[in-house]
Design a protein around this motif. Structure first.
Motif, PDB file in Angstrom:
ATOM      1  N   GLU A 116     -43.662  59.996  -1.985  1.00 39.89           N
ATOM      2  CA  GLU A 116     -42.882  59.680  -0.848  1.00 39.89           C
ATOM      3  C   GLU A 116     -41.423  59.528  -0.763  1.00 39.89           C
ATOM      4  O   GLU A 116     -41.272  58.713  -1.975  1.00 39.89           O
ATOM      5  CB  GLU A 116     -43.608  58.528  -0.198  1.00 39.89           C
ATOM      6  CG  GLU A 116     -42.936  57.852   1.138  1.00 39.89           C
ATOM      7  CD  GLU A 116     -43.985  56.522   1.552  1.00 39.89           C
ATOM      8  OE1 GLU A 116     -43.543  56.286   2.868  1.00 39.89           O
ATOM      9  OE2 GLU A 116     -44.703  56.444   0.889  1.00 39.89           O
ATOM     10  N   ASP A 141     -49.024  63.318  -5.000  1.00 35.31           N
ATOM     11  CA  ASP A 141     -48.419  63.292  -3.619  1.00 35.31           C
ATOM     12  C   ASP A 141     -47.296  62.233  -3.791  1.00 35.31           C
ATOM     13  O   ASP A 141     -47.604  61.116  -4.570  1.00 35.31           O
ATOM     14  CB  ASP A 141     -49.474  62.540  -2.543  1.00 35.31           C
ATOM     15  CG  ASP A 141     -50.548  63.666  -2.356  1.00 35.31           C
ATOM     16  OD1 ASP A 141     -50.291  64.767  -2.349  1.00 35.31           O
ATOM     17  OD2 ASP A 141     -51.285  63.195  -1.703  1.00 35.31           O
ATOM     18  N   LEU A 173     -45.527  61.458   3.663  1.00 35.65           N
ATOM     19  CA  LEU A 173     -46.305  61.726   2.266  1.00 35.65           C
ATOM     20  C   LEU A 173     -46.535  63.101   2.055  1.00 35.65           C
ATOM     21  O   LEU A 173     -46.872  63.659   3.405  1.00 35.65           O
ATOM     22  CB  LEU A 173     -47.650  60.933   2.324  1.00 35.65           C
ATOM     23  CG  LEU A 173     -48.331  61.016   1.258  1.00 35.65           C
ATOM     24  CD1 LEU A 173     -47.854  60.280  -0.014  1.00 35.65           C
ATOM     25  CD2 LEU A 173     -49.939  60.256   1.609  1.00 35.65           C
ATOM     26  N   GLN A 174     -45.994  63.745   1.239  1.00 38.66           N
ATOM     27  CA  GLN A 174     -46.351  65.006   0.971  1.00 38.66           C
ATOM     28  C   GLN A 174     -46.589  65.249  -0.654  1.00 38.66           C
ATOM     29  O   GLN A 174     -46.223  64.379  -1.553  1.00 38.66           O
ATOM     30  CB  GLN A 174     -45.263  65.817   1.509  1.00 38.66           C
ATOM     31  CG  GLN A 174     -44.005  65.523   0.983  1.00 38.66           C
ATOM     32  CD  GLN A 174     -42.652  66.105   1.726  1.00 38.66           C
ATOM     33  OE1 GLN A 174     -42.725  67.387   2.146  1.00 38.66           O
ATOM     34  NE2 GLN A 174     -41.548  65.378   2.013  1.00 38.66           N
ATOM     35  N   SER A 175     -47.017  66.446  -0.918  1.00 38.67           N
ATOM     36  CA  SER A 175     -47.171  67.106  -2.251  1.00 38.67           C
ATOM     37  C   SER A 175     -45.993  67.185  -2.967  1.00 38.67           C
ATOM     38  O   SER A 175     -44.726  67.380  -2.227  1.00 38.67           O
ATOM     39  CB  SER A 175     -48.158  68.107  -2.472  1.00 38.67           C
ATOM     40  OG  SER A 175     -47.499  69.350  -2.154  1.00 38.67           O
ATOM     41  N   GLU A 208     -50.112  67.890  -9.555  1.00 33.44           N
ATOM     42  CA  GLU A 208     -51.005  67.763  -8.085  1.00 33.44           C
ATOM     43  C   GLU A 208     -50.808  66.240  -7.971  1.00 33.44           C
ATOM     44  O   GLU A 208     -51.770  65.500  -8.288  1.00 33.44           O
ATOM     45  CB  GLU A 208     -52.368  68.189  -8.428  1.00 33.44           C
ATOM     46  CG  GLU A 208     -52.576  69.742  -8.492  1.00 33.44           C
ATOM     47  CD  GLU A 208     -51.968  70.505  -7.132  1.00 33.44           C
ATOM     48  OE1 GLU A 208     -52.124  69.815  -6.149  1.00 33.44           O
ATOM     49  OE2 GLU A 208     -51.639  71.518  -7.404  1.00 33.44           O
ATOM     50  N   CYS A 211     -47.682  58.271  -4.728  1.00 30.67           N
ATOM     51  CA  CYS A 211     -48.543  57.560  -3.839  1.00 30.67           C
ATOM     52  C   CYS A 211     -49.907  57.852  -4.425  1.00 30.67           C
ATOM     53  O   CYS A 211     -50.917  56.802  -4.397  1.00 30.67           O
ATOM     54  CB  CYS A 211     -48.561  58.068  -2.520  1.00 30.67           C
ATOM     55  SG  CYS A 211     -46.736  57.618  -1.899  1.00 30.67           S
ATOM     56  N   SER A 212     -50.238  59.111  -4.529  1.00 31.73           N
ATOM     57  CA  SER A 212     -51.715  59.363  -5.072  1.00 31.73           C
ATOM     58  C   SER A 212     -51.798  60.995  -5.895  1.00 31.73           C
ATOM     59  O   SER A 212     -50.477  61.413  -5.842  1.00 31.73           O
ATOM     60  CB  SER A 212     -52.593  59.381  -3.872  1.00 31.73           C
ATOM     61  OG  SER A 212     -52.529  60.493  -2.812  1.00 31.73           O
ATOM     62  N   GLY A 213     -52.735  61.081  -6.406  1.00 28.46           N
ATOM     63  CA  GLY A 213     -52.834  62.353  -7.025  1.00 28.46           C
ATOM     64  C   GLY A 213     -54.081  62.546  -7.948  1.00 28.46           C
ATOM     65  O   GLY A 213     -54.881  61.710  -8.071  1.00 28.46           O
TER      66      GLY A 213
END
Length: 678
Positions: free
Chosen positions: A238, A236, A4-6, A234, A26-28
């Motif tokens: 994968e 994230d 997982l990374q930006s 901004e 995944c999220s942000g």
């Protein structure tokens, strides 16, 4: 499955040679909600969405100073150079150096390092602190990989040694004098993650780190168009490329892209993503079926020879068609009609020996060199010549382009009316001459379209036998049809799923629409016999846009020469005189409207007495063209201030011979009123 990374970090370290890559959101933190209006596309990034990255375009580079935290933007074409800052972390083996070399082992002399301990290779001992420059990686005969390095000894003498990949030690990177451009740094995933200094500032400059700003082109799952968004979002992500290798992302294709697909891709099923809305080129039944979400059967792609045709203007207006070369109807040639000698010249330049009949009388105009023509005269066009025409104002003769024709007329013998003879002569017709002519045709043969277009176009024809392959032939029943020119179009042979055998050709150049291939089954178990619509009605807009596209400019007809002015002609009134006369008549009309016999209010003032110094001269009268008004004035009671009617009459005659070409009716009408008052 990746880590997982930006999104920013992932794209900065991504090797573009590995595209396409499938990412999962995944999220942000979403700004302005989770929907972005970017580059005209609505992009909604929600947790769990799959995005297939298919392309990257570098927009700019963000440069940040490590010590101060200040950041600024640099354009991609920045001309300066930057030096690489060595890392403090040691390398433990030669293999680790080769694997993490920031520019790759293909850049000779680009990476220099030292060893803090003494190295022993076979019978050779390398002292600690010696600088080594990595040159290349080689493979020995036994399959062992070796690193060829250059070592500099005393008196700048250099030697090359081979170091095994498993050689262990404490290796540190050395400062290099080489400068890297911004484009080189951004093109290497290893360099883009390193620290740099500006070469102009040397060791005293601030340590910099670069962050590229990309525009990402991607296909989103369950979306039917390519979306573009910046890498600075901004969120994230994968990397799930390995997990979803078999996932099918719908790829939109323009009509041009459809026509470039391999032949093996057809036949196939397709779905319309964006229909040709606003297209005003076609006026046919299949065009109404091209709606968004509609499914089509794409049989094949290729090129088709077509003929642009039009009809004469009638009750329904002028109609235009594009006809495929495979049209199966039969046509007869139709006699063409011409409205001027210039049209005869254009037609004869394409069909030498053109013969026509005169359908309207034309009177002779000797001043312009136009001969008389009678109904029934037979003309055969011989050629065009340049002849002397009437002179201009200076008397110099003008050159006029004329068409030399052989005229044949039937002469009836008075003694025996049944015996007719033909009288022929050569005449010259100026190109600017108007007339009415019809082509003489003795050909009554039925032609195929392929036979007609093999000759020179344009041609006037009439369809006499319909194309039996068509359910309804739109050319049948038309009074006339003009075959103008041929052209070649890239087409896609298409049909509707409910009528797979009724096909039509989609001209790629004239349809701005997008499709996507689907995995639906073809609507047949065995390919049916195809019936192709060979006639497509188009609009007037298509007709004129086509001529704009081919840049076809027709030569305008020549201007007729100026006529020699006739001496007997009456000179025309000048505009100044006409304006003055109209103003005078307007003033008189207003005065008459204000006059009334029983009017007391606004009664006109009496005329002023005649001047004492000129007792024998009457007041001046305006000139008149006609003497009838003056004679009427003599019979009425004259104004008491006018000394003598005879003098006034003589004055009128004298003034009427002046250069003035306007007349005044003010006095002619005012005198009877004055006689009533006095």
């Amino acid at each position: 499955m990746g880590d997982l990374q930006s999104l920013r970090v992932f794209i900065s370290c991504l090797d573009q040679q590995s595209l396409p890559r499938i990412l999962q959101i995944c999220s942000g933190v979403y700004f302005q909600g989770s929907i972005y209006e970017l580059s005209g596309s609505e992009v909604c990034l929600s947790t769990g969405d799959l995005v297939k990255v298919i392309g990257l375009e570098l927009l700019s580079v963000s440069c940040e100073e490590i010590e101060t935290g200040a950041s600024f933007e640099l354009p991609t074409e920045y001309p300066g150079h930057f030096s690489l800052v060595p890392e403090d972390l040691p390398y433990n083996t030669i293999e680790e150096i080769v694997g993490l070399c920031p520019v790759g082992v293909d850049a000779c002399g680009s990476f220099t390092f030292i060893c803090q301990n003494e190295l022993t290779i076979d019978n050779f001992t390398l002292p600690a602190g010696k600088q080594l420059t990595l040159l290349s990686v080689e493979v020995a005969r036994n399959g062992e990989r070796l690193a060829r390095c250059q070592v500099v000894g005393q008196n700048m003498a250099s030697a090359e040694i081979l170091l095994p990949m498993a050689l262990r030690g404490e290796f540190y990177e050395c400062q290099s004098d080489r400068g890297y451009s911004l484009q080189e740094i951004m093109a290497s995933s290893r360099l883009s993650s390193r620290h740099f200094r500006n070469t102009a500032e040397k060791n005293s400059g601030s340590v910099l780190i670069f962050s590229p700003m990309y525009e990402i082109s991607a296909i989103m799952h369950m979306r039917k168009n390519v979306v573009k968004f910046p890498s600075s979002l901004e969120v994230d992500v994968e990397d799930v490329t390995d997990q979803f290798q078999d996932l099918v992302f719908i790829t939109p294709l323009s009509m041009t892209e459809v026509a470039t697909q391999p032949v093996e891709s057809f036949p196939t099923m397709a779905e319309i993503i964006d229909g040709p809305e606003g297209n005003q080129f076609f006026n046919c039944s299949w065009f109404q079926e091209l709606q968004r979400g509609r499914h089509l059967v794409l049989h094949s792609r290729g090129t088709t020879t077509m003929i642009l045709a039009s009809t004469p203007k009638g009750r329904k207006g002028k109609q235009y068609f594009i006809i495929s070369k495979s049209y199966g109807g039969r046509m007869r040639r139709r006699a063409r009609e011409f409205g001027s000698v210039y049209e005869l010249y254009l037609a004869s330049s394409q069909f030498p020996g053109l013969k026509v009949s005169v359908t309207h009388h034309c009177e002779a105009v000797e001043e312009e060199g136009m001969p008389a023509l009678s109904v029934g005269d037979q003309l055969e066009v011989l050629g065009k010549v340049l002849m002397n025409g009437p002179g201009d104002k200076s008397g110099a003769a003008q050159k006029v382009e004329c068409l030399i024709c052989k005229r044949t007329t039937e002469v009836v013998d008075d003694e025996d009316d049944e015996d007719e003879e033909e009288d022929s002569e050569e005449i010259s017709l100026p190109l600017f001459m108007a007339g009415n002519f019809v082509e003489n045709l003795s050909d009554n043969k039925k032609y195929k379209l392929t036979d007609l277009i093999s000759s020179t176009l344009p041609l006037d024809v009439k369809v006499v036998t319909r194309d039996k392959a068509l359910e309804k032939d739109p050319l049948m029943g038309l009074p006339a049809l003009k075959l103008e020119e041929t052209f070649t179009e890239t087409t896609v042979l298409t049909s509707l799923p409910n009528q797979p055998d009724r096909c039509f050709e989609l001209p790629v150049r004239w349809l701005q629409m997008s499709l996507c291939f689907t995995s639906d089954h073809l609507p047949w178990s065995e390919a049916p016999e195809r019936h192709v619509e060979t006639v497509t009605e188009v609009t007037e807009k298509f007709y004129y846009e086509y001529h704009k596209l081919v840049c076809k400019i027709e030569e305008p007809p020549p201007r007729p020469p100026k006529r020699k002015p006739s001496t007997s002609a009456v000179p025309k009134k000048s505009s100044k005189s006409e304006s003055k006369s109209s103003k005078l008549r307007s003033a008189v009309t207003k005065q008459l409207d204000n006059l009334s016999l029983g009017q007391t209010k606004g009664k006109r003032a009496p005329a002023p007495p005649p001047p004492e110094d000129t007792p024998d001269q009457p007041p001046p009268l305006l000139p008149r063209k006609s003497s009838s008004i003056a004679e009427t004035n003599l019979t009425s009671v004259h104004n008491t201030y006018v000394k003598s009617p005879t003098v006034a009459h003589k004055s009128e005659q004298r003034l009427s011979d002046s250069d003035h070409d306007y007349e005044s009716i003010e006095d002619a009408i005012t005198n009877p009123h004055e006689s009533l008052f006095y």
